[in-house]
Design an enzyme around this catalytic site. Structure first.
Site, PDB file in Angstrom:
ATOM      1  N   GLY A  17       0.848  -1.180   0.000  1.00  0.00           N
ATOM      2  CA  GLY A  17       0.000   0.000   0.000  1.00  0.00           C
ATOM      3  C   GLY A  17       0.885   1.230   0.000  1.00  0.00           C
ATOM      4  O   GLY A  17       2.106   1.131   0.164  1.00  0.00           O
ATOM      5  N   GLY A  46       0.900   5.797   0.757  1.00  0.00           N
ATOM      6  CA  GLY A  46       0.208   6.974   1.276  1.00  0.00           C
ATOM      7  C   GLY A  46       1.102   8.181   1.101  1.00  0.00           C
ATOM      8  O   GLY A  46       2.106   8.121   0.379  1.00  0.00           O
ATOM      9  N   ASN A  47       0.750   9.265   1.757  1.00  0.00           N
ATOM     10  CA  ASN A  47       1.552  10.479   1.667  1.00  0.00           C
ATOM     11  C   ASN A  47       2.961  10.275   2.201  1.00  0.00           C
ATOM     12  O   ASN A  47       3.933  10.785   1.677  1.00  0.00           O
ATOM     13  CB  ASN A  47       0.902  11.595   2.475  1.00  0.00           C
ATOM     14  CG  ASN A  47      -0.397  12.032   1.824  1.00  0.00           C
ATOM     15  OD1 ASN A  47      -0.513  12.015   0.599  1.00  0.00           O
ATOM     16  ND2 ASN A  47      -1.360  12.400   2.642  1.00  0.00           N
ATOM     17  N   PHE A  48       3.017   9.481   3.262  1.00  0.00           N
ATOM     18  CA  PHE A  48       4.283   9.267   3.972  1.00  0.00           C
ATOM     19  C   PHE A  48       5.299   8.492   3.144  1.00  0.00           C
ATOM     20  O   PHE A  48       6.486   8.588   3.341  1.00  0.00           O
ATOM     21  CB  PHE A  48       3.999   8.487   5.257  1.00  0.00           C
ATOM     22  CG  PHE A  48       3.438   7.129   4.942  1.00  0.00           C
ATOM     23  CD1 PHE A  48       4.293   6.047   4.783  1.00  0.00           C
ATOM     24  CD2 PHE A  48       2.080   6.928   4.749  1.00  0.00           C
ATOM     25  CE1 PHE A  48       3.798   4.793   4.442  1.00  0.00           C
ATOM     26  CE2 PHE A  48       1.590   5.679   4.412  1.00  0.00           C
ATOM     27  CZ  PHE A  48       2.447   4.614   4.264  1.00  0.00           C
ATOM     28  N   ASP A  70      -8.664   7.391  13.588  1.00  0.00           N
ATOM     29  CA  ASP A  70      -8.750   7.082  12.158  1.00  0.00           C
ATOM     30  C   ASP A  70      -9.301   5.675  11.953  1.00  0.00           C
ATOM     31  O   ASP A  70      -8.873   4.948  11.060  1.00  0.00           O
ATOM     32  CB  ASP A  70      -7.373   7.235  11.504  1.00  0.00           C
ATOM     33  CG  ASP A  70      -7.474   7.418   9.985  1.00  0.00           C
ATOM     34  OD1 ASP A  70      -8.601   7.508   9.467  1.00  0.00           O
ATOM     35  OD2 ASP A  70      -6.412   7.472   9.328  1.00  0.00           O
TER      36      ASP A  70
HETATM   37  P1  ADP Z   1      -1.791   5.497   5.916  1.00  0.00           P
HETATM   38  O1  ADP Z   1      -1.532   6.315   7.114  1.00  0.00           O
HETATM   39  O2  ADP Z   1      -1.198   6.066   4.684  1.00  0.00           O
HETATM   40  O3  ADP Z   1      -3.244   5.187   5.725  1.00  0.00           O
HETATM   41  P2  ADP Z   1      -1.482   2.711   6.687  1.00  0.00           P
HETATM   42  O4  ADP Z   1      -0.791   2.361   7.944  1.00  0.00           O
HETATM   43  O5  ADP Z   1      -2.974   2.639   6.744  1.00  0.00           O
HETATM   44  O6  ADP Z   1      -1.010   4.134   6.198  1.00  0.00           O
HETATM   45  O7  ADP Z   1      -0.950   1.751   5.535  1.00  0.00           O
HETATM   46  C1  ADP Z   1      -1.277   1.946   4.171  1.00  0.00           C
HETATM   47  C2  ADP Z   1      -1.574   0.624   3.491  1.00  0.00           C
HETATM   48  O8  ADP Z   1      -0.492  -0.286   3.604  1.00  0.00           O
HETATM   49  C3  ADP Z   1      -2.752  -0.124   4.098  1.00  0.00           C
HETATM   50  O9  ADP Z   1      -3.970   0.298   3.557  1.00  0.00           O
HETATM   51  C4  ADP Z   1      -2.452  -1.574   3.767  1.00  0.00           C
HETATM   52  O10 ADP Z   1      -2.849  -1.855   2.447  1.00  0.00           O
HETATM   53  C5  ADP Z   1      -0.939  -1.615   3.814  1.00  0.00           C
HETATM   54  N1  ADP Z   1      -0.490  -2.067   5.156  1.00  0.00           N
HETATM   55  C6  ADP Z   1      -0.187  -1.300   6.205  1.00  0.00           C
HETATM   56  N2  ADP Z   1       0.164  -2.023   7.276  1.00  0.00           N
HETATM   57  C7  ADP Z   1       0.086  -3.313   6.886  1.00  0.00           C
HETATM   58  C8  ADP Z   1       0.322  -4.575   7.540  1.00  0.00           C
HETATM   59  N3  ADP Z   1       0.704  -4.645   8.808  1.00  0.00           N
HETATM   60  N4  ADP Z   1       0.098  -5.715   6.851  1.00  0.00           N
HETATM   61  C9  ADP Z   1      -0.301  -5.656   5.563  1.00  0.00           C
HETATM   62  N5  ADP Z   1      -0.537  -4.517   4.898  1.00  0.00           N
HETATM   63  C10 ADP Z   1      -0.347  -3.351   5.536  1.00  0.00           C
HETATM   64 MG    MG Z   2      -4.597   3.982   6.461  1.00  0.00          MG
END
Ligand code: ADP
Ligand code: MG
Length: 602
Positions: free
Chosen positions: A330, A332-334, A446
Site C-alpha cells: 500500500g 500513502g503520503n508518507f 482514524d
Molecule cells: P496510511 O496512514 O497512509 O493510511 P497505513 O498504515 O494505513 O497508512 O498503511 C497503508 C496501506 O499499507 C494499508 O492500507 C495496507 O494496504 C498496507 N499495510 C499497512 N500495514 C500493513 C500490515 N501490517 N500488513 C499488511 N498490509 C499493511
Molecule cells: Mg490507512
C-alpha cells in the site's frame, strides 16, 4: 463467560427434564397459556418450550438452525429465544395457544446447569491453552472472540472426559470391565468400536452384557437404532439415563474408566518450529473424512506474535535482519508499505514495512516516531503489532503482516463468499481491540474499514496509528488545535465542531466502519462531500441500513451515531453488544461426510 442467550429470561430453567418442567407448571397453577423455557437435551443450543393448556402439557422443541436462527419445527425463524417467545406471546401460530403467562423461576432457584455447562469453561481454557500454546491475556481474548466456535469443537469431544467413556477397547474387554465388581442393571460404558470412528454402548441387564452400536447419520447426529437423534455422544447418554429408547433398560450407573476426569481430549503431537501448534481435527465427531474446519484466529502465527516479548519489542531492528520485497502492500503520503521478512532468533516472521519517502522532512519523521511510540505500547491480538523500527537508508516501521489486506477491499472483492456472520465475527474482534484501546486511554482517530486489516477471512486487526493519541491520566479527550486532513465522514460531531477526540468519538467511527463492513466495502454517504455530511448529521439523519445488515447490527450502528457523546455507548458496551449477537448467531459445525451404518452389533 459463555452466556446462554436465554440466561436473562426469568422463565428459563436451564437443563431440566420434561417431568420437572411439568412439575413446575403444575405448582404454578396450570393456567391456560402458562409456559416456561428449558434447555433442549438433544441438540446443542436448542430449547424446549413447555406450555400448559386445558390442564395438559405441550412441549415444543426449538431448534437452532444452521444459519443461527431459532425456530419451532414448521414455524418462523427468530434471532433469539427471547424474540421467539415474544412472537408466540402475540400469536399462537400453530401452538395450542399463545404464550400468556410466564412460569417464573423462583429467585432462590438457580438455572440448572447441564452436564456440559459445568465442564465447558474449564475445557475451553485447557483446550485453548494446550492447542494454541496461549496463556494470560492472549488466551482470554482468544476465548472471548471465538467461544461459540470453540464450544462446538469441544462439545463434540466432551465424551472423552466422561467417566463412562473407555476409549478404544475390544468388546470382550468391555464385557470384562462390566462384569468386574457389582453388576447392577443399567451399569454401562461407551467405547470406540474400532478405527472406523463409530461408538458402541455396552450395558448390563440381568447379569448379561448387551452391546449396541451407536448410529451416526451423515449430518453427524448420533442415535440408537430408530431412536432420538443427538448432536453429541454425551447428550445421547444423558437422555438414555432417562429413557430406554429401545435399550433393555435405562442407563443407571457409569462403569468407571478409572481416569476420574484427568483426561484431556487428545491433542496433536506435531508442532511447527516457531512454536505454532496446528489445531487437531476434532470436529471429527462429524468428520471422519479429511474435512477441515474453518481456521480460527488462533491458528495464525499472528495471534501471538511474540514468543519472547523481550526479544522483539525493541526499537532497534538492524538492517541486516530485514529482507525487503519489491512488493508494495500500500502507499500513502508518507511513502509506502512493503512486504518483507524479519529474521529473529525465534525464526523468520513475515512483516509489513512502512518506509518513509521523504527523509528530509523532519516533521514526517517525527510523525512516524510518534506512531511507533504509540504502537510500541499496545499488545492485543486484534491490533497490528509493531515489531520495531529500523533506521537505515530510510526510517522504517516494521509491523506484523496482515496479508489479506484492508477490510473494505477484501469485502468488496469477496462479496460472494463472505457471510454476514463472518462480518459480525470480524467486527466483534475490532470492538475487542477498540475496547482494549479505550481501557488503555488511547484514541485512535482514524478507525475506518481501510484501517482494519485482515490476517485471514476470520481474523481482523486494527492498524494505522498515524493520528492516534495517548490521553493523559486525567483527560478523557484530546483537543486538536487546528483541523488537519481529517476523515470527516468518520468523525463524530464533537470532533468537527470542537476538535474534541475521545474513545466516544472512536465509537462513532466504529459505527461508520460497521456500515462499511455490512455494505461489503461500500463508500459511506456515497458521493457527498464532508460539509454536506455534517449538515445531514446535524439535521438528525443517519445512513440507511445496508441490505445485508442484520437489524440488531443496524440498531447498534445507530447507537454509535448518538449525537451527544455523553449519551453514546462506550466500547465496553459496544463490545458486549457485538459479543452477545455474535454468540447468538454462531453456526453449528457444518455437517460433514460421516457414514451411518445401520446394523446393531449385538
Ligand atoms: P496510511 O496512514 O497512509 O493510511 P497505513 O498504515 O494505513 O497508512 O498503511 C497503508 C496501506 O499499507 C494499508 O492500507 C495496507 O494496504 C498496507 N499495510 C499497512 N500495514 C500493513 C500490515 N501490517 N500488513 C499488511 N498490509 C499493511
Ligand atoms: Mg490507512
Amino acid at each position: 463467560m459463555s452466556i446462554d442467550p436465554a440466561a436473562e429470561l426469568p422463565f428459563f430453567y436451564g437443563s431440566i427434564s420434561r417431568s420437572d418442567a411439568e412439575q413446575h407448571l403444575k405448582l404454578a397453577g396450570m393456567a391456560d397459556g402458562l409456559f416456561l423455557l428449558r434447555q433442549c437435551l438433544r441438540s446443542l443450543g436448542g430449547y424446549v418450550l413447555s406450555l400448559a393448556w386445558t390442564v395438559e402439557f405441550h412441549h415444543y422443541s426449538i431448534e437452532k438452525q444452521l444459519n443461527g436462527t431459532y425456530c419451532i419445527v414448521g414455524g418462523k425463524p427468530h434471532c433469539g429465544p427471547a424474540e421467539l417467545c415474544e412472537f408466540y406471546s402475540k400469536d399462537a401460530d400453530g401452538l395450542v395457544c399463545a404464550l400468556r403467562k410466564p412460569c417464573l423461576r423462583s429467585p432462590d432457584m438457580p438455572i440448572q446447569l447441564g452436564v456440559f455447562d459445568s465442564l465447558r469453561e474449564n475445557m475451553l481454557r485447557e483446550y485453548v491453552k494446550q492447542t494454541w500454546n496461549l496463556e494470560g491475556e492472549a488466551m482470554e481474548q482468544a476465548i472471548i472472540s471465538q467461544a461459540p466456535q470453540l464450544e462446538k469443537l469441544i462439545a463434540t469431544t466432551a465424551h472423552e472426559r466422561m467417566p463412562w467413556y473407555h476409549g478404544k477397547i475390544a468388546r470382550q474387554e468391555g464385557e470384562r470391565r462390566l462384569y468386574s465388581g457389582a453388576q447392577p442393571d443399567g451399569k454401562f460404558l461407551v467405547r470406540d468400536r474400532d478405527d472406523s470412528g463409530t461408538f458402541a454402548l455396552s450395558m448390563i441387564y440381568g447379569k448379561t452384557v448387551y452391546h449396541y452400536q451407536i448410529l451416526q447419520e451423515k449430518s453427524g447426529k448420533f442415535s440408537m437404532p430408530e431412536g432420538t437423534k443427538f448432536d453429541t455422544i454425551w447428550q445421547l447418554v444423558e437422555y438414555l439415563k432417562m429413557k430406554p429408547d429401545g435399550l433393555v433398560t435405562v442407563l443407571v450407573e457409569a462403569c468407571l474408566n478409572g481416569k476420574a476426569g484427568a483426561k484431556i481430549p487428545s491433542l496433536p503431537a506435531t508442532r511447527r518450529a516457531n512454536g505454532y501448534t496446528p489445531p487437531p481435527r476434532v470436529v471429527a465427531a462429524a468428520s471422519n473424512s479429511a474435512a477441515e474446519r474453518d481456521l480460527l484466529p488462533m491458528d495464525c502465527t499472528g495471534f501471538n506474535a511474540y514468543h519472547n516479548p523481550n526479544d522483539l519489542k525493541k526499537f532497534d531492528i538492524k538492517r541486516s535482519q530485514l529482507l525487503m520485497d519489491e512488493v508494495e502492500l500500500g502507499s500513502g503520503n508518507f511513502g509506502c508499505v512493503k512486504k518483507g521478512v524479519l529474521k529473529t532468533e525465534a525464526g523468520q516472521i513475515d512483516v509489513a514495512i512502512k518506509v518513509l519517502k521523504n527523509e528530509n522532512e523532519k516533521l514526517v519523521k517525527e510523525e512516524m516516531m510518534r506512531e511507533a511510540e504509540i504502537m510500541h505500547q499496545l499488545n492485543n491480538p486484534f491490533i497490528v503489532r509493531m515489531l520495531g523500527l529500523c533506521n537505515a537508508e530510510s526510517l522504517m516501521l516494521v509491523m506484523e503482516m496482515a496479508s489479506a489486506g484492508p477490510l473494505n477491499k477484501y469485502l468488496s472483492s469477496n462479496k460472494d463468499t463472505v457471510t454476514a456472520e463472518t462480518i459480525v465475527n470480524l467486527m466483534h474482534q475490532v470492538s475487542m481491540g477498540m475496547k482494549y484501546l479505550e481501557e488503555k486511554n488511547f484514541v485512535h482517530r482514524d478507525l475506518a474499514a481501510r484501517n482494519v486489516l485482515l490476517v485471514t477471512q476470520q481474523f481482523a486487526k486494527i492498524s494505522d496509528f498515524g493520528l492516534s493519541k495517548a490521553l493523559g491520566a486525567d483527560d478523557n479527550y484530546y483537543k486538536a488545535r487546528t483541523a488537519g486532513k481529517w476523515p470527516l465522514k468518520w468523525y463524530a460531531p464533537e470532533c468537527i465542531n470542537f476538535h474534541k477526540f475521545s474513545s466516544k468519538s472512536d465509537v462513532w467511527s466504529f459505527g461508520v466502519t460497521m456500515w462499511e463492513a455490512f455494505s461489503y466495502g461500500g463508500k459511506p454517504y456515497k458521493k457527498m462531500k464532508g460539509p454536506e455530511v455534517t449538515r445531514l448529521i446535524e439535521s438528525g439523519s443517519r445512513m440507511d441500513c445496508p441490505v445485508a445488515c442484520p437489524e440488531r447490527m443496524y440498531t447498534l450502528m445507530k447507537e454509535c451515531w448518538t449525537y451527544k457523546h455523553e449519551e453514546r455507548p462506550d466500547f465496553k458496551k459496544v463490545e458486549e453488544s457485538m459479543r452477545l449477537y455474535h454468540y447468538s448467531i454462531s453456526n453449528k459445525a457444518k455437517p460433514e461426510g460421516a457414514t451411518a451404518t445401520a446394523e446393531p452389533v449385538k
